[in-house]
Scaffold this active site. Structure first.
Site, PDB file in Angstrom:
ATOM      1  N   CYS A 177     -16.278  17.876  -5.991  1.00 46.84           N
ATOM      2  CA  CYS A 177     -17.112  17.825  -7.190  1.00 46.84           C
ATOM      3  C   CYS A 177     -16.491  16.875  -8.212  1.00 46.84           C
ATOM      4  CB  CYS A 177     -17.272  19.211  -7.788  1.00 46.84           C
ATOM      5  SG  CYS A 177     -15.733  19.901  -8.422  1.00 46.84           S
ATOM      6  N   ALA A 186     -13.063  17.679  -9.270  1.00 46.22           N
ATOM      7  CA  ALA A 186     -12.060  17.270  -8.281  1.00 46.22           C
ATOM      8  C   ALA A 186     -11.729  15.797  -8.446  1.00 46.22           C
ATOM      9  CB  ALA A 186     -12.571  17.540  -6.873  1.00 46.22           C
ATOM     10  N   ARG A 204      -2.465  17.817  -3.430  1.00 44.41           N
ATOM     11  CA  ARG A 204      -2.509  16.401  -3.151  1.00 44.41           C
ATOM     12  C   ARG A 204      -1.101  15.874  -3.322  1.00 44.41           C
ATOM     13  NH1 ARG A 204      -4.454  12.060  -5.836  1.00 44.41           N
ATOM     14  NH2 ARG A 204      -5.710  10.675  -4.564  1.00 44.41           N
ATOM     15  N   HIS A 259     -14.568  10.366 -10.843  1.00 41.24           N
ATOM     16  CA  HIS A 259     -13.699   9.208 -11.041  1.00 41.24           C
ATOM     17  C   HIS A 259     -14.230   8.356 -12.189  1.00 41.24           C
ATOM     18  CE1 HIS A 259     -13.137   9.528  -6.422  1.00 41.24           C
ATOM     19  NE2 HIS A 259     -12.298  10.328  -7.026  1.00 41.24           N
TER      20      HIS A 259
END
Lengths: 75, 490
Positions: free
Chosen positions: B62, B65, B96, B195
């Protein structure tokens, strides 16, 4: 009206970028391309056409502009 | 299995799609394609960045994220508050592997989870007061942090909290940047919009804060943008750039700091690694500050050499000379690795399905090892990604966008690759099918894979995965006997 960015392409020519849709396309023709008057109708290689108000040729690319969509690219 | 022809690949796609109802079939057909290198524009053959179909298994994330996990999260000296219920932050914490240097909990906070832990009353009465209090507490408990970002989770947008005003007030009170990021998970079709939103937040709240400030610059200043330092990737990259005689002023967001971000507009060239997640900010800097950006690829010697020369072309002859020296110095090392692993890996087939840049970037590294990529696809790529992919991939190979669990499984069953490169969600399915899988998101707890040093590790890891004897022993002995008897009887 959409915000667009026009930049210099890697292989010469101009590249059209529409941030909202992450659309990158090269510009095939630009209606006015003189130092005093630059802009007008933009024909893209994906079939779309956009219109930007003619302005004095920008000294530096890329440049963000407002553009009107005349014809959408076939989807 | 030999490589498929164009007709066979088309037939394969049609066959896999047969199980869907008509409407879904029509929709999915647009996302699957046979690669045609003559196509200049990917939109003619593949559709991307569209909403996933309800009811199919998608691997996308999403917007939260995309912002918290990818762009903002790795900025190590800031505290990233997951504003909303506790789960989003906790389940994405430290998953991550973006490495960093620093003392966690003192001056770096990369693997920690800060959340406002929304309860029912916060949804009813709003969470602004809680956020203000939280920032106050953070300042008291972690005085060495350099700034705060507020990463919104879904409820924040739904109840309409004004995190911008809280942030502004808090920033004035603690005299450090507080950045509100409107990355509610429901925005957009995948993490990709996250992003974009995060990039816009960097543009609006961080990037111009040191404009006009004094800065001792050199003509060789560069910034590494969009390298997340997975398993130390950015460090492997940085070494090479420094050997070329360049000065790396900033690297973000992996192992990045807010000060580096603020200094980025002073560089001469932006080196863009993850095009998908950081092209927005690079484009902005090109327009506002006149800093050109360059996409580079440091996977595998062929691409490294290509990229190093491309970077050097921006600078004067001294850099070009040093670049050639770097290339020459590492050549024997690369030749040795290729001589060792190529005979073992030659001709093996790989299918990839990763996120935003690796589906095209790692192709070169596999080819250096004599392996062949027979299918690739992005979880959340856009048309501009596929434009760049078409040229990298062989003709008549398979392209799949936002592939569903079912489709990927069918493709793998039919194409029978020797190896799949994908994420943790796919790992165990394929391993149980007897196909080795390397995680190409997190390098399977290994890495780095970038740069010359990384290539050695990459080659070794691929060899380890492919030569693993486990995969020959997937049939248990009692079933093996039965299988042989059937064979004899036949």
């Amino acid at each position: 009206m959409a915000n667009i960015m026009i930049q210099q392409g890697e292989k010469g020519g101009l590249v059209f970028y529409l941030p909202k849709r992450d659309l990158e396309a090269s510009i095939e023709s630009i209606e006015f391309d003189t130092p005093e008057k630059w802009g007008g109708e933009l024909k893209l290689d994906n079939g779309g056409t956009y219109y930007i108000d003619p302005i004095a040729k920008p000294p530096r690319l890329p440049i963000s502009l407002r553009a009107k969509r005349l014809g959408a690219a076939e989807d | 299995m030999t490589t498929l022809s164009r007709e066979e690949t088309d037939a394969l796609i049609a066959e896999v799609l047969e199980v869907y109802p008509e409407k879904a079939q029509k929709d999915r057909a647009k996302h699957l394609a046979t690669n045609d290198q003559t196509v200049e524009q990917s939109k003619k053959c593949i559709t991307s960045n569209r909403k996933s179909l309800p009811g199919v298994m998608t691997i996308r994330g999403c917007a939260y994220a995309g912002s918290k996990g990818v762009v903002w999260g790795p900025i190590k000296d800031m505290i990233h508050i997951s504003h909303g219920p506790v789960g989003c932050g906790q389940y994405s914490r430290a998953g991550r592997r973006n490495y960093y240097v620093g003392t966690t909990g003192v001056d770096t906070f990369g693997t920690m989870n800060f959340t406002s832990d929304f309860q029912e009353k916060d949804i009813v009465f709003g969470g602004d007061k809680k956020l203000a209090k939280l920032i106050e507490e953070v300042e008291q408990l972690f005085p060495l942090h350099k700034g705060i970002s507020v990463q919104s989770e879904c409820p924040i947008g739904l109840i309409g909290d004004d995190i911008e005003s809280v942030s502004k007030k808090a920033a004035a009170a603690i005299d450090k940047p507080v950045v509100p990021v409107r990355c509610e998970g429901f925005r957009g079709v995948s993490q990709s919009l996250g992003h974009h939103i995060a990039n816009d937040a960097i543009r609006d709240w961080v990037l111009d804060k040191r404009d006009g400030a004094a800065f001792e610059s050199t003509p060789y200043d560069v910034a590494i943008i969009g390298d997340y330092n997975i398993g130390g990737d950015a460090w492997a990259t940085r070494i090479l750039l420094e050997e070329m005689g360049l000065r790396v002023v900033a690297q973000w967001s992996g192992d990045g700091t807010i000060a580096e971000m603020m200094n980025t507009p002073k560089v001469k060239l932006n080196l863009l690694h993850c095009y998908r997640s950081m092209n927005y900010i690079s484009r902005h800097m090109e327009e506002k500050y006149g800093i050109p950006y360059l996409e580079y690829n440091f996977f595998g010697p062929t691409k490294i050499i290509e990229s190093l020369r491309k970077i050097a072309a921006f600078f004067d002859d001294s850099v070009k000379e040093k670049t050639e020296a770097v290339i020459a110095r590492y050549k024997p090392m690369m030749d040795e690795i290729i001589a060792k692993y190529k005979p073992r890996l030659e001709g093996k087939k790989v299918m990839l399905y990763v996120g935003g840049l690796r589906p095209r970037h790692v192709i070169g590294a596999y080819e250096d090892l004599g392996m062949e990529v027979i299918g690739t696809g992005y979880e959340f790529g856009h048309n501009d990604d596929y434009d760049r992919t078409i040229k990298e991939m062989g003709d008549a190979t398979l392209l799949y966008d936002d592939v569903t669990g079912f489709e990927l499984e069918e493709f793998v069953k039919r194409l029978k690759p020797d190896m799949v490169g994908s994420g943790i969600k796919e790992k165990y399915i394929f391993q149980k099918m007897g196909i080795p899988l390397r995680q190409m998101h997190s390098w399977d707890y290994s890495g780095p894979y970038h740069g010359y040093d990384g290539f050695a590790i990459f080659a070794r890891d691929m060899d380890i995965a492919l030569s693993n004897p486990t995969f020959k022993n997937l049939t248990p002995p009692w079933k093996k006997v039965a299988a042989e008897e059937v064979k004899k009887a036949a």
